[in-house]
Design a protein around this motif. Sequence first.
Motif, short mmCIF file in Angstrom:
data_model
loop_
_atom_site.label_atom_id
_atom_site.label_comp_id
_atom_site.label_asym_id
_atom_site.label_seq_id
_atom_site.Cartn_x
_atom_site.Cartn_y
_atom_site.Cartn_z
N ALA A 54 0.90 -1.17 0.00
CA ALA A 54 0.00 0.00 0.00
C ALA A 54 0.93 1.20 0.00
O ALA A 54 2.16 1.04 -0.06
CB ALA A 54 -0.92 0.00 1.22
N ARG A 55 0.36 2.41 0.07
CA ARG A 55 1.25 3.59 0.08
C ARG A 55 1.77 3.87 1.48
O ARG A 55 2.93 4.19 1.66
CB ARG A 55 0.51 4.81 -0.48
N LYS A 56 0.90 3.73 2.49
CA LYS A 56 1.30 4.09 3.85
C LYS A 56 1.82 2.86 4.60
O LYS A 56 1.19 1.80 4.58
CB LYS A 56 0.13 4.74 4.59
N VAL A 57 2.93 3.05 5.29
CA VAL A 57 3.63 1.91 5.89
C VAL A 57 3.05 1.42 7.22
O VAL A 57 2.97 0.21 7.44
CB VAL A 57 5.14 2.26 6.05
N PRO A 58 2.63 2.33 8.16
CA PRO A 58 2.31 1.83 9.51
C PRO A 58 1.32 0.67 9.56
O PRO A 58 1.57 -0.32 10.26
CB PRO A 58 1.75 3.08 10.21
#
Length: 272
Positions: A54-58
Motif C-alpha cells: 500500500a502507500r502508507k507503511v504503519p
Amino acid sequence: MLGLGWNTEHITHKEEDMGEVAGRVVIVVGASGGIGRIISREFHNEGATVVLVARKVPKLEELANQLGNKRTKVIPTDASVPADVERLFAETVKMFGKVDAVVISTGNWSPVSIDTDLKEAVEQAEQDFRAHFLTVYTVGLCAQRFFRKQSFGGLIVNISSHVADRANLVGNLSYGSAKAAASRFLNGIRFEIFNETNRIRHDEESDTFVPRIRVTEIKPAIVNTHDNKHLLPTKEMRDLAVQPEEISGWIIKHFNDVKLPVCKSFTSEVTV
Ligand SMILES: NC(=O)c1ccc[n+]([C@@H]2O[C@H](COP(=O)([O-])OP(=O)(O)OC[C@H]3O[C@@H](n4cnc5c(N)ncnc54)[C@H](OP(=O)(O)O)[C@@H]3O)[C@@H](O)[C@H]2O)c1
C-alpha cells in the motif's frame, strides 16, 4: 522501461512440491485495507509468502507483526506509478525468487450522482480513476509482462465491484465507471494473452492447453469490513453482508484452477 533488469530465466518451481497455496508468493496490493488485510491473512494462514503493499507503511507493518513477521514483506508502493510497480516486482523476485500471483484490492467508495456539484464530481472521478483504474492498469500491465517471462506464468486477481456491471445503483457514476474501465482493460489483456498460442502451455497429462497467465475478477456487493461499520451499523446487517473471508476463500479455492472462472460475483442480502 517496463521489465528492465528482470532476469527470470533462473525462476522455476516444481508443481509437485507445491500445495494449492503453500509455498506460493502472493503480492497483495491494498493489503492494509478492509478486504486486502483478510486476503493477506488467509493466504498467509495457508502457508503462502505474502508481500504486503500500500502507500502508507504503519498499517502494513502492523499487519506484518500480526502475521508474525514470517513469510511477509512490506513494500510501500503507489500502484498507479509505473516505477514503483516495477520496483515492487523486482524486489519481490530478489527476495523470494518468483511471483505466483498478484491481488489488486485498492481504493474505496465515494458517492457521485446527478446532483453532485460538478467540480466535486470531477475531482472524485480523478481520484476514482487513479485508485480503481490506473492501479489495475499499471499493476496488470506490469504483472502480465513479468508472468510472460516467468516460465510458469501467474495469476492476476482484481477486486472489482458488482457496480462495474450495474448502472442501476444510485451514487456510482464515478466509482462504477472506474470499475467498469478496469474490467474492460483486464478483458483486453486476457484476450491479447490468450490469443497468442505461444503463451499457453500444453499439459500432457490432461492433453489440454493451460493458460500460463490467468486473469480474474471478483465483484462483490457491500462487504463486512471494519471501515464499513457506519454503513452496516447492526450485527444483523453485518451478518447479511458479504464476508471478506468468502472472497479470500474463493481465490484460494481456485488458485490453481486452470478453468478459473473469469469473474465471480458475491451478492449481499443487505443493501445500503
Ligand atoms: N468494502 C466494500 O464493501 C467493497 C465492496 C465491493 C468492492 N470493494 C472493492 O474492494 C477493494 C478494497 O476495498 P476495501 O474496503 O478493502 O478498501 P479500503 O479499506 O479503503 O482499502 C484500500 C486499500 O488500498 C490501498 N491503496 C489505495 N490507493 C492505492 C495506491 N494508489 N497504491 C497502493 N495502494 C493503494 C490503501 O492503502 P494506502 O491508502 O496506504 O495506499 C488500502 O490498503 C476496492 O477496490 C473496493 O472498491 C469493496
